[in-house]
Design an enzyme around this catalytic site. Structure first.
Site, PDB file in Angstrom:
ATOM      1  N   CYS A   1      -2.345  -9.142   4.574  1.00 25.82           N
ATOM      2  CA  CYS A   1      -1.787 -10.287   4.040  1.00 25.82           C
ATOM      3  C   CYS A   1      -0.222 -10.775   4.727  1.00 25.82           C
ATOM      4  O   CYS A   1       0.401 -11.556   4.292  1.00 25.82           O
ATOM      5  CB  CYS A   1      -1.160 -10.002   2.740  1.00 25.82           C
ATOM      6  SG  CYS A   1       0.174  -8.804   2.521  1.00 25.82           S
TER       7      CYS A   1
ATOM      8  N   CYS B   1       9.998   2.492  10.294  1.00 22.78           N
ATOM      9  CA  CYS B   1      11.172   2.191   9.290  1.00 22.78           C
ATOM     10  C   CYS B   1      10.981   0.986   8.441  1.00 22.78           C
ATOM     11  O   CYS B   1      11.021   0.001   8.738  1.00 22.78           O
ATOM     12  CB  CYS B   1      12.488   2.029  10.179  1.00 22.78           C
ATOM     13  SG  CYS B   1      13.787   2.187   9.199  1.00 22.78           S
TER      14      CYS B   1
ATOM     15  N   CYS C   1       1.816  -6.074   7.364  1.00 22.43           N
ATOM     16  CA  CYS C   1       0.626  -5.778   6.791  1.00 22.43           C
ATOM     17  C   CYS C   1      -0.649  -6.643   7.368  1.00 22.43           C
ATOM     18  O   CYS C   1      -0.354  -7.826   7.448  1.00 22.43           O
ATOM     19  CB  CYS C   1       0.560  -5.961   5.260  1.00 22.43           C
ATOM     20  SG  CYS C   1      -0.969  -5.975   4.399  1.00 22.43           S
TER      21      CYS C   1
ATOM     22  N   CYS D   1      -0.896  -6.991  -1.395  1.00 21.24           N
ATOM     23  CA  CYS D   1      -2.376  -7.063  -1.477  1.00 21.24           C
ATOM     24  C   CYS D   1      -2.889  -5.748  -1.482  1.00 21.24           C
ATOM     25  O   CYS D   1      -4.178  -5.816  -1.616  1.00 21.24           O
ATOM     26  CB  CYS D   1      -2.794  -7.711  -0.306  1.00 21.24           C
ATOM     27  SG  CYS D   1      -2.510  -6.304   1.355  1.00 21.24           S
TER      28      CYS D   1
ATOM     29  N   CYS E   1       0.458  -1.640   0.181  1.00 19.93           N
ATOM     30  CA  CYS E   1       1.060  -3.009   0.444  1.00 19.93           C
ATOM     31  C   CYS E   1       1.438  -3.506  -1.192  1.00 19.93           C
ATOM     32  O   CYS E   1       0.431  -3.735  -1.831  1.00 19.93           O
ATOM     33  CB  CYS E   1       0.406  -3.918   1.305  1.00 19.93           C
ATOM     34  SG  CYS E   1       1.258  -5.668   1.177  1.00 19.93           S
TER      35      CYS E   1
HETATM   36 ZN   LIG Z   1      -0.646  -6.667   2.336  1.00 13.08          ZN
END
Ligand SMILES: [Zn+2]
Length: 219
Positions: A187, A207, A184, A138, A135
């Site tokens: 976060c 996607c 995610c 984070c 990510c």
């Molecule tokens: Zn994240």
């Protein structure tokens, strides 16, 4: 029977009779000024309404996760792609200003405002190196290159997340479409959407936006 305007005029200093008192001709009557103001306001409101509609549609995806618990469960991975332990950790919560300082404008709009990058514009749609994708917000591990496939869409596409715990799927009805957004878990960053037209073995197509990801190359 007096309406409120008549009452105001009767009580106004210098008012001598019911009806509109003598006016300073250099200043437009109150009603005219009010109409002009309202006219300008109407144009502004119309413009803002269009802008707000788009932003609210985008924000709906982000807002959907705002009531989630403060602790989440994710699976940790080393940069070499090794699965480590499953842990309960505090959700990453930052202010808009903090996210803006950390992220590029594009990454902010996509991850925190659920925007979508233009197809074929991101840096990972055509990347086929070995590694994992974390990510951008984070560092939570999200996808492994072993599940990446060429979808032809112009967005990096995967048939599975690196661990089911690490992504959260959210019903997304923005823009009048019924889709499943992917965020995610750690976060709440908006990552993209998942569709059911992917390849075997899952037939899923995650996607993603390149701007939501950070590729960690494995050597
Ligand atoms: Zn994240």
């Amino acid at each position: 029977m007096f309406d409120s305007d008549s009452d105001r005029e009767k009580n106004a200093p210098g008012a001598v009779a019911p009806g509109r008192p003598p006016q300073d001709v250099s200043a437009p009557p109150v009603d005219t000024r009010r109409r002009a103001f309202l006219g300008t306001s109407a144009a502004l409101v119309a413009g803002l309404a269009v802008w707000s509609w788009r932003k609210n549609s985008l924000l709906r995806v982000v807002a959907a996760t705002s009531a989630e618990p403060k602790e989440v469960t994710v699976v940790l991975f080393s940069d070499a792609g090794q699965r480590l332990n499953k842990v309960g950790i505090a959700r990453v919560i930052k202010t808009e200003d903090e996210w803006r300082k950390q992220l590029s404008e594009n990454a902010f709009d996509i991850t925190r405002r659920a925007d979508t990058e233009i197809a074929f514009s991101g840096k990972y749609w055509n990347l086929h190196g070995k590694g994992l994708y974390r990510c951008i917000c984070c560092d939570n591990a999200l996808f492994d290159s072993s599940t990446k496939f060429e979808s032809g869409t112009g967005w990096p596409s995967f048939w599975a997340p690196i661990a089911a715990e690490n992504v959260t799927e959210i019903r997304d009805t923005a823009f009048g479409m019924e889709r499943t957004a992917v965020a995610c878990t750690e976060c709440d960053a908006h990552l993209g959407h998942v569709f059911d037209d992917g390849p075997e073995p899952t037939h899923l197509r995650y996607c993603m936006n390149s701007a939501s990801l950070r590729f960690v190359k494995q050597t």
